[in-house]
Design a protein around this motif. Structure first.
Motif, PDB file in Angstrom:
ATOM      1  N   ILE A 195       0.841  -1.204   0.000  1.00 47.36           N
ATOM      2  CA  ILE A 195       0.000   0.000   0.000  1.00 47.36           C
ATOM      3  C   ILE A 195       0.870   1.246   0.000  1.00 47.36           C
ATOM      4  N   THR A 196       1.942   1.237   0.772  1.00 43.88           N
ATOM      5  CA  THR A 196       2.849   2.370   0.821  1.00 43.88           C
ATOM      6  C   THR A 196       3.469   2.625  -0.547  1.00 43.88           C
ATOM      7  N   THR A 197       3.886   1.581  -1.219  1.00 42.98           N
ATOM      8  CA  THR A 197       4.471   1.713  -2.550  1.00 42.98           C
ATOM      9  C   THR A 197       3.447   2.275  -3.528  1.00 42.98           C
ATOM     10  N   LEU A 255       1.306   6.921  -6.648  1.00 40.82           N
ATOM     11  CA  LEU A 255       0.185   7.826  -6.929  1.00 40.82           C
ATOM     12  C   LEU A 255       0.535   9.261  -6.579  1.00 40.82           C
ATOM     13  N   ALA A 256       1.202   9.460  -5.455  1.00 41.70           N
ATOM     14  CA  ALA A 256       1.578  10.811  -5.041  1.00 41.70           C
ATOM     15  C   ALA A 256       2.559  11.430  -6.018  1.00 41.70           C
ATOM     16  N   GLY A 282       8.840   2.309  -2.359  1.00 39.28           N
ATOM     17  CA  GLY A 282       7.934   3.360  -2.770  1.00 39.28           C
ATOM     18  C   GLY A 282       8.387   4.746  -2.360  1.00 39.28           C
ATOM     19  N   PHE A 283       9.459   4.868  -1.599  1.00 40.29           N
ATOM     20  CA  PHE A 283       9.893   6.167  -1.133  1.00 40.29           C
ATOM     21  C   PHE A 283      11.194   6.561  -1.808  1.00 40.29           C
ATOM     22  N   PRO A 284      11.303   7.813  -2.231  1.00 44.51           N
ATOM     23  CA  PRO A 284      12.555   8.245  -2.854  1.00 44.51           C
ATOM     24  C   PRO A 284      13.649   8.385  -1.798  1.00 44.51           C
ATOM     25  N   LEU A 295       9.821  16.838  -1.021  1.00 38.61           N
ATOM     26  CA  LEU A 295       9.234  15.519  -0.764  1.00 38.61           C
ATOM     27  C   LEU A 295       7.949  15.648   0.050  1.00 38.61           C
ATOM     28  N   ALA A 296       7.981  16.509   1.071  1.00 39.15           N
ATOM     29  CA  ALA A 296       6.777  16.725   1.884  1.00 39.15           C
ATOM     30  C   ALA A 296       5.675  17.349   1.047  1.00 39.15           C
ATOM     31  N   TRP A 297       6.025  18.279   0.173  1.00 45.24           N
ATOM     32  CA  TRP A 297       5.037  18.930  -0.698  1.00 45.24           C
ATOM     33  C   TRP A 297       4.364  17.891  -1.596  1.00 45.24           C
ATOM     34  N   GLN A 298       5.161  16.979  -2.158  1.00 51.60           N
ATOM     35  CA  GLN A 298       4.589  15.943  -3.020  1.00 51.60           C
ATOM     36  C   GLN A 298       3.577  15.089  -2.267  1.00 51.60           C
ATOM     37  N   GLU A 299       3.916  14.761  -1.032  1.00 50.22           N
ATOM     38  CA  GLU A 299       3.029  13.907  -0.243  1.00 50.22           C
ATOM     39  C   GLU A 299       1.803  14.659   0.248  1.00 50.22           C
ATOM     40  N   LEU A 300       1.976  15.891   0.670  1.00 50.47           N
ATOM     41  CA  LEU A 300       0.896  16.608   1.357  1.00 50.47           C
ATOM     42  C   LEU A 300       0.062  17.504   0.455  1.00 50.47           C
ATOM     43  N   THR A 301       0.326  17.508  -0.842  1.00 49.66           N
ATOM     44  CA  THR A 301      -0.528  18.276  -1.746  1.00 49.66           C
ATOM     45  C   THR A 301      -1.196  17.400  -2.799  1.00 49.66           C
ATOM     46  N   ALA A 302      -0.977  16.104  -2.740  1.00 53.60           N
ATOM     47  CA  ALA A 302      -1.620  15.185  -3.676  1.00 53.60           C
ATOM     48  C   ALA A 302      -3.052  14.925  -3.198  1.00 53.60           C
ATOM     49  N   PRO A 303      -4.062  15.387  -3.952  1.00 61.08           N
ATOM     50  CA  PRO A 303      -5.449  15.277  -3.496  1.00 61.08           C
ATOM     51  C   PRO A 303      -5.886  13.871  -3.117  1.00 61.08           C
ATOM     52  N   GLU A 304      -5.363  12.866  -3.800  1.00 54.50           N
ATOM     53  CA  GLU A 304      -5.810  11.508  -3.517  1.00 54.50           C
ATOM     54  C   GLU A 304      -5.219  10.933  -2.241  1.00 54.50           C
TER      55      GLU A 304
END
Length: 188
Positions: free
Chosen positions: A27-29, A34-35, A59-61, A120-129
């Protein structure tokens, strides 16, 4: 109904825990893909029933300062696009003595590290899904504000940089980890 339900044995619990770990990894991957704007991965590595591959979080850079060329340059190019295309025009007003900014920020390893973490935080915390309604607010409060405050402080990595003068060496200790000295940083 019995007061004391039967307790599973240790082997069953261990198997259940490993199964849950595999599901969480998958799920994390998928969320990471998706993010990042890509399709969810479909390889067997992400199959929750496949426990081969150990504890890797594919799944994490990786953190940018731990990358070697050419991966470092690729990640820095993507970071530069975000910093120059989103962060600078949208958030950073004119630099001043109280709010410093160096247009040659890729030559400051501390700035690269902080901006990469911010991105990296922006990618995670601004992805609507994946971020929910409070993701952008959390990004501003927990990531953007502290990061920019540190970068632009009079004691930050740009402390010796002024309009027309750029200094990097003033912030580097005498012994720098190899990952922090990438000579091929793009000239901005």
């Amino acid at each position: 109904m019995p007061d004391n339900p039967p307790q599973p044995d240790a082997a069953t619990l261990t198997e259940d825990v490993e199964d849950l770990k595999a599901h969480v990894r998958a799920i994390t991957t998928q969320l990471g893909a998706l993010a990042a704007g890509g399709p969810p991965p479909t390889s067997d590595r992400n199959d929750p029933n496949n426990t081969e591959g150990g504890e890797e979080d594919e799944g994490f850079p990786p953190f940018i300062l731990l990358l070697d060329p050419p991966e470092y340059e690729t990640e820095l190019r993507a970071l530069t696009e975000w910093v120059e295309g989103v962060l600078v025009p949208g958030y950073l007003a004119e630099a001043s003595a109280d709010a410093r900014w160096c247009h040659l920020w890729p030559h400051h390893p501390v700035a690269v590290a902080r901006l990469h973490a911010l991105w990296l935080a922006w990618q995670e915390l601004t992805a609507p899904e994946t971020c929910g309604y409070t993701g952008p607010s959390t990004w501003h409060r927990d990531h953007y504000d502290p990061c920019i405050r540190e970068l632009r402080a009079s004691t930050g990595p740009f402390q010796g940089c002024t309009r027309g003068e750029h200094q990097v060496e003033h912030r580097l200790p005498t012994l720098v980890p190899r990952a922090w000295t990438h000579e091929s940083a793009p000239k901005v």
